[in-house]
Design a protein around this motif. Structure first.
Motif, mmCIF file in Angstrom:
data_model
loop_
_atom_site.group_PDB
_atom_site.id
_atom_site.type_symbol
_atom_site.label_atom_id
_atom_site.label_comp_id
_atom_site.label_asym_id
_atom_site.label_seq_id
_atom_site.Cartn_x
_atom_site.Cartn_y
_atom_site.Cartn_z
ATOM 1 N N GLN A 96 -12.615 -51.762 18.437
ATOM 2 C CA GLN A 96 -12.018 -50.456 18.735
ATOM 3 C C GLN A 96 -11.809 -49.642 17.460
ATOM 4 O O GLN A 96 -12.078 -48.441 17.428
ATOM 5 N N ALA A 97 -11.327 -50.301 16.395
ATOM 6 C CA ALA A 97 -11.097 -49.609 15.128
ATOM 7 C C ALA A 97 -12.399 -49.059 14.556
ATOM 8 O O ALA A 97 -12.459 -47.910 14.097
ATOM 9 N N ILE A 98 -13.456 -49.857 14.612
ATOM 10 C CA ILE A 98 -14.758 -49.429 14.095
ATOM 11 C C ILE A 98 -15.322 -48.295 14.948
ATOM 12 O O ILE A 98 -15.819 -47.297 14.432
ATOM 13 N N ASN A 99 -15.242 -48.434 16.266
ATOM 14 C CA ASN A 99 -15.764 -47.398 17.155
ATOM 15 C C ASN A 99 -15.009 -46.084 17.027
ATOM 16 O O ASN A 99 -15.598 -45.014 17.185
ATOM 17 N N THR A 100 -13.715 -46.150 16.728
ATOM 18 C CA THR A 100 -12.929 -44.931 16.511
ATOM 19 C C THR A 100 -13.462 -44.163 15.306
ATOM 20 O O THR A 100 -13.636 -42.946 15.357
ATOM 21 N N VAL A 101 -13.748 -44.871 14.226
ATOM 22 C CA VAL A 101 -14.300 -44.227 13.020
ATOM 23 C C VAL A 101 -15.676 -43.664 13.316
ATOM 24 O O VAL A 101 -16.002 -42.530 12.936
ATOM 25 N N LYS A 102 -16.515 -44.426 14.012
ATOM 26 C CA LYS A 102 -17.864 -43.957 14.345
ATOM 27 C C LYS A 102 -17.811 -42.702 15.218
ATOM 28 O O LYS A 102 -18.625 -41.804 15.075
ATOM 29 N N ALA A 103 -16.843 -42.643 16.135
ATOM 30 C CA ALA A 103 -16.711 -41.467 16.988
ATOM 31 C C ALA A 103 -16.218 -40.267 16.186
ATOM 32 O O ALA A 103 -16.619 -39.120 16.442
#
Length: 99
Positions: free
Chosen positions: A87-94
């Protein structure tokens, strides 16, 4: 993006000096074949465009949690059966999408 980087991108073994970052003040050394100014300037613009196209990568690198924090998240995800690291990684990617 300076002229020296453009010259080295064209000819990595080129030997030269540049005065005041002026395309008209390049001295070619030790038998280096001179590169036409228009080729150097075109390569410089190409390198600038490439650099600018990867701004999202530089932004992401600053925004990601530290490696220590990511490893901690991965450990606790495995222990607890969660997906907080993902979730943390996907938040940055988004937040910083690819162009």
């Amino acid at each position: 993006m300076d002229l020296a980087k453009a010259i080295k991108a064209i000819n990595s073994s080129a030997q030269f000096t540049i005065n005041a970052e002026d395309i008209n003040q390049i001295t070619w050394l030790n038998g280096t074949q001179p590169i036409p100014a228009n080729e150097i300037l075109a390569k410089q613009q190409e390198l600038i465009a490439e650099y600018n196209s990867k701004q999202y990568q530089r932004d992401r690198a600053k925004a990601y949690p530290s490696i220590k924090e990511q490893l901690d998240l991965q450990y606790w995800d495995k222990v607890n059966g969660t997906d907080t690291w993902e979730q943390a990684i996907n938040t940055v990617k988004a937040q910083y999408p690819k162009n």
